[in-house]
Design a protein around this motif. Sequence first.
Motif, PDB file in Angstrom:
ATOM      1  N   ASP A  67       5.569  30.981  27.173  1.00 30.75           N
ATOM      2  CA  ASP A  67       5.765  29.527  27.253  1.00 30.75           C
ATOM      3  C   ASP A  67       6.941  29.120  26.358  1.00 30.75           C
ATOM      4  O   ASP A  67       7.001  29.495  25.180  1.00 30.75           O
ATOM      5  CB  ASP A  67       4.455  28.855  26.777  1.00 30.75           C
ATOM      6  N   LEU A  68       7.895  28.375  26.930  1.00 33.46           N
ATOM      7  CA  LEU A  68       9.078  27.987  26.133  1.00 33.46           C
ATOM      8  C   LEU A  68       8.645  27.040  25.015  1.00 33.46           C
ATOM      9  O   LEU A  68       7.756  26.211  25.205  1.00 33.46           O
ATOM     10  CB  LEU A  68      10.121  27.303  27.029  1.00 33.46           C
ATOM     11  N   ASP A  69       9.299  27.140  23.882  1.00 37.37           N
ATOM     12  CA  ASP A  69       8.915  26.323  22.722  1.00 37.37           C
ATOM     13  C   ASP A  69       9.623  24.969  22.734  1.00 37.37           C
ATOM     14  O   ASP A  69      10.809  24.883  23.064  1.00 37.37           O
ATOM     15  CB  ASP A  69       9.270  27.076  21.430  1.00 37.37           C
ATOM     16  N   HIS A  70       8.866  23.961  22.319  1.00 35.74           N
ATOM     17  CA  HIS A  70       9.390  22.592  22.165  1.00 35.74           C
ATOM     18  C   HIS A  70      10.174  22.135  23.390  1.00 35.74           C
ATOM     19  O   HIS A  70      11.214  21.500  23.275  1.00 35.74           O
ATOM     20  CB  HIS A  70      10.295  22.514  20.918  1.00 35.74           C
ATOM     21  N   PHE A  71       9.643  22.448  24.516  1.00 35.06           N
ATOM     22  CA  PHE A  71      10.388  22.123  25.739  1.00 35.06           C
ATOM     23  C   PHE A  71      10.397  20.615  25.998  1.00 35.06           C
ATOM     24  O   PHE A  71      11.380  20.055  26.500  1.00 35.06           O
ATOM     25  CB  PHE A  71       9.761  22.871  26.925  1.00 35.06           C
ATOM     26  N   LYS A  72       9.312  19.964  25.606  1.00 32.68           N
ATOM     27  CA  LYS A  72       9.238  18.507  25.800  1.00 32.68           C
ATOM     28  C   LYS A  72      10.366  17.830  25.018  1.00 32.68           C
ATOM     29  O   LYS A  72      10.993  16.881  25.489  1.00 32.68           O
ATOM     30  CB  LYS A  72       7.869  17.987  25.337  1.00 32.68           C
ATOM     31  N   ASN A 130      13.647  18.093  26.846  1.00 32.20           N
ATOM     32  CA  ASN A 130      13.677  17.074  27.905  1.00 32.20           C
ATOM     33  C   ASN A 130      13.946  15.696  27.334  1.00 32.20           C
ATOM     34  O   ASN A 130      14.796  14.953  27.834  1.00 32.20           O
ATOM     35  CB  ASN A 130      12.318  17.028  28.620  1.00 32.20           C
ATOM     36  N   HIS A 174      16.267  15.459  31.392  1.00 34.14           N
ATOM     37  CA  HIS A 174      15.558  16.341  32.324  1.00 34.14           C
ATOM     38  C   HIS A 174      16.465  17.392  32.975  1.00 34.14           C
ATOM     39  O   HIS A 174      16.071  18.560  33.107  1.00 34.14           O
ATOM     40  CB  HIS A 174      14.884  15.467  33.385  1.00 34.14           C
ATOM     41  N   ASP A 227      15.890  21.353  33.121  1.00 31.52           N
ATOM     42  CA  ASP A 227      15.897  22.194  34.337  1.00 31.52           C
ATOM     43  C   ASP A 227      16.822  23.393  34.159  1.00 31.52           C
ATOM     44  O   ASP A 227      16.515  24.507  34.586  1.00 31.52           O
ATOM     45  CB  ASP A 227      16.373  21.379  35.550  1.00 31.52           C
ATOM     46  N   LEU A 254      15.182  26.045  32.194  1.00 31.11           N
ATOM     47  CA  LEU A 254      14.204  26.800  33.004  1.00 31.11           C
ATOM     48  C   LEU A 254      14.910  27.823  33.894  1.00 31.11           C
ATOM     49  O   LEU A 254      14.466  28.963  34.038  1.00 31.11           O
ATOM     50  CB  LEU A 254      13.386  25.837  33.870  1.00 31.11           C
ATOM     51  N   ARG A 277       6.790  31.960  37.973  1.00 27.30           N
ATOM     52  CA  ARG A 277       6.712  30.739  37.156  1.00 27.30           C
ATOM     53  C   ARG A 277       5.286  30.228  37.319  1.00 27.30           C
ATOM     54  O   ARG A 277       4.870  29.854  38.417  1.00 27.30           O
ATOM     55  CB  ARG A 277       7.734  29.706  37.659  1.00 27.30           C
ATOM     56  N   GLY A 313       5.245  24.415  35.032  1.00 27.72           N
ATOM     57  CA  GLY A 313       5.992  23.797  33.936  1.00 27.72           C
ATOM     58  C   GLY A 313       6.951  24.774  33.297  1.00 27.72           C
ATOM     59  O   GLY A 313       7.786  25.390  33.954  1.00 27.72           O
ATOM     60  N   GLU A 314       6.782  24.928  31.951  1.00 34.60           N
ATOM     61  CA  GLU A 314       7.697  25.841  31.239  1.00 34.60           C
ATOM     62  C   GLU A 314       6.991  27.142  30.874  1.00 34.60           C
ATOM     63  O   GLU A 314       7.332  27.817  29.924  1.00 34.60           O
ATOM     64  CB  GLU A 314       8.284  25.140  30.013  1.00 34.60           C
ATOM     65  N   LYS A 345       1.442  29.961  19.408  1.00 35.12           N
ATOM     66  CA  LYS A 345       1.969  28.601  19.211  1.00 35.12           C
ATOM     67  C   LYS A 345       1.544  28.101  17.821  1.00 35.12           C
ATOM     68  O   LYS A 345       2.349  27.539  17.079  1.00 35.12           O
ATOM     69  CB  LYS A 345       1.418  27.652  20.282  1.00 35.12           C
ATOM     70  N   ARG A 374       5.145  29.588  16.544  1.00 41.03           N
ATOM     71  CA  ARG A 374       6.012  29.750  17.743  1.00 41.03           C
ATOM     72  C   ARG A 374       7.055  30.865  17.565  1.00 41.03           C
ATOM     73  O   ARG A 374       7.097  31.508  16.523  1.00 41.03           O
ATOM     74  CB  ARG A 374       6.709  28.438  18.110  1.00 41.03           C
TER      75      ARG A 374
HETATM   76  N1  LIG Z   1      13.003  19.541  33.064  1.00 41.51           N
HETATM   77  C1  LIG Z   1      11.784  19.922  33.477  1.00 41.51           C
HETATM   78  N2  LIG Z   1      10.726  19.697  32.688  1.00 41.51           N
HETATM   79  C2  LIG Z   1       9.502  20.097  33.090  1.00 41.51           C
HETATM   80  C3  LIG Z   1       9.318  20.764  34.313  1.00 41.51           C
HETATM   81  N3  LIG Z   1       7.998  21.065  34.437  1.00 41.51           N
HETATM   82  C4  LIG Z   1       7.400  20.603  33.320  1.00 41.51           C
HETATM   83  N4  LIG Z   1       8.291  20.020  32.482  1.00 41.51           N
HETATM   84  C5  LIG Z   1       8.090  19.407  31.199  1.00 41.51           C
HETATM   85  O1  LIG Z   1       7.752  20.382  30.235  1.00 41.51           O
HETATM   86  C6  LIG Z   1       7.182  19.704  29.109  1.00 41.51           C
HETATM   87  C7  LIG Z   1       6.101  20.546  28.535  1.00 41.51           C
HETATM   88  O2  LIG Z   1       5.712  19.978  27.339  1.00 41.51           O
HETATM   89  P1  LIG Z   1       4.544  20.529  26.404  1.00 41.51           P
HETATM   90  O3  LIG Z   1       3.459  21.075  27.276  1.00 41.51           O
HETATM   91  O4  LIG Z   1       4.193  19.461  25.441  1.00 41.51           O
HETATM   92  O5  LIG Z   1       5.157  21.781  25.714  1.00 41.51           O
HETATM   93  P2  LIG Z   1       6.314  21.936  24.598  1.00 41.51           P
HETATM   94  O6  LIG Z   1       7.062  20.680  24.347  1.00 41.51           O
HETATM   95  O7  LIG Z   1       7.130  23.106  25.048  1.00 41.51           O
HETATM   96  O8  LIG Z   1       5.506  22.292  23.346  1.00 41.51           O
HETATM   97  P3  LIG Z   1       5.010  23.699  22.892  1.00 41.51           P
HETATM   98  O9  LIG Z   1       4.679  24.463  24.170  1.00 41.51           O
HETATM   99  O10 LIG Z   1       3.817  23.470  22.080  1.00 41.51           O
HETATM  100  O11 LIG Z   1       6.121  24.350  22.146  1.00 41.51           O
HETATM  101  C8  LIG Z   1       6.690  18.350  29.631  1.00 41.51           C
HETATM  102  O12 LIG Z   1       7.500  17.342  29.074  1.00 41.51           O
HETATM  103  C9  LIG Z   1       6.935  18.420  31.125  1.00 41.51           C
HETATM  104  O13 LIG Z   1       7.318  17.184  31.671  1.00 41.51           O
HETATM  105  C10 LIG Z   1      10.465  20.961  35.149  1.00 41.51           C
HETATM  106  O14 LIG Z   1      10.400  21.524  36.231  1.00 41.51           O
HETATM  107  N5  LIG Z   1      11.669  20.534  34.678  1.00 41.51           N
END
Ligand SMILES: Nc1nc2c(ncn2[C@@H]2O[C@H](COP(=O)(O)OP(=O)(O)OP(=O)(O)O)[C@@H](O)[C@H]2O)c(=O)[nH]1
Length: 378
Positions: free
Chosen positions: A254-259, A262, A267, A271, A274, A293, A296-297, A364, A368
């Motif tokens: 799982d990618l870290d701090h992906f939110k 974004n 966004h 993408d 990813l 996949r 999500g991430e 996590k 992480r």
């Molecule tokens: N750009 C993009 N964002 C996506 C996609 N699918 C899911 N996301 C976003 O991925 C984010 C996942 O956030 P979290 O589950 O909080 O995970 P995180 O921010 O990586 O936090 P940690 O996993 O704890 O490090 C959310 O904001 C989703 O909207 C996609 O196809 N494209």
Amino acid sequence: MDVITLLAAVLVNALLMMLALFVGVGIRSRSGLQAWQFMLLGQALGFGLLIVATRAQPQLLATLGVMALSGSAAAMVLSVGRFLSLRTPAWALLLPPLLLGAVHAVIYGDQKLATGITNLVIGLQILWGSGLLLRGAGRVRWRWLCGAAAMANALFTLGRAALVLGWPEVYPRFIAPHPLNFASLMLLNASLVLGTMGFLLAHRDAAEQALVRLASLDPLTGLLNRREWMNRAGRALGAAGGTADDATVLLMLDLDHFKLINDERGHPVGDEVLKLAGEVLRGELRASDLLGRYGGEEFCLLLRHCDPEAFSRLDARLHQALRRRCEASLGFVVDFSAGAVRVQPGETLAAAIKRADDQLYRAKHAGRGRTLCADGVL
Ligand SMILES: Nc1nc2c(ncn2[C@@H]2O[C@H](COP(=O)(O)OP(=O)(O)OP(=O)(O)O)[C@@H](O)[C@H]2O)c(=O)[nH]1
């Protein structure tokens, strides 16, 4: 039976098939099929002109007729090229009908020579198309169907050319009620019908493949989607029987701090991350590894025949490659957390995923950027 009636039958047949394709699949449906419709139109036009040329303006109409037939053969090659995604140079398609028209107009007075050259050029064009179809046809049914029909037609046309150029005294006139003329027109008719059926099969196959792709791949990364990955991973575990010596490792990543990415960068940048992650993972894995996949991430990997040392090396490579690649392409570092487990004998996929997810959760919470394994070891 006379040749003109047979010619008219070929013409009507070609027109009807063109119309049926137009009504059934539409002119814009697929470029290969579109070119095939032009091939049918060229046949109808060419034979129509040749029929009228027996009554009026013979030189002009017969020349336009052979140009239409040669153009039709070029459309056949174009159609094959488009279906097989092969490059067919425009000059090689356009030159034969144009040159043939010019030469035919000049040598029209010498009927035998004009007929010989016409059959030679058109025969070679059809031979080209049939060669493309049959080379590497493998088990593809539609290629055999179209290719064999076109090859028979090409050989017959070339045979006519050889006969009229080599033994003009035995060669029957184009409209003479001779068995050779009947046989050649019947063969042409059959090859048009079989070719059209073959291309319809090709159209159906392509649509089916597109559907399968759509249903099994994630559109953003091009990796297997969760459903397809689960299917394949389930089958792989079933086939392996979950035996310990198989050394099958399941990794949830799982990618870290992906939110944050974004939210802070938008966004589209998310993408891009990813996509890069998908490329990095694909680039580092072996062909026998199963990558998807998960959503999500989150990505999922099933690694076959993977001993602990090999796994640690791979894991280090993955972390490093993702960090480097994102920094080089996007200007910032991205890392991931992961959980890995060795699939136990008889363990279900769902149970192994649950265990790997628990390790991912631990990773996590442990800060992480790391991969944790059940009990610290694989
Ligand atoms: N750009 C993009 N964002 C996506 C996609 N699918 C899911 N996301 C976003 O991925 C984010 C996942 O956030 P979290 O589950 O909080 O995970 P995180 O921010 O990586 O936090 P940690 O996993 O704890 O490090 C959310 O904001 C989703 O909207 C996609 O196809 N494209």
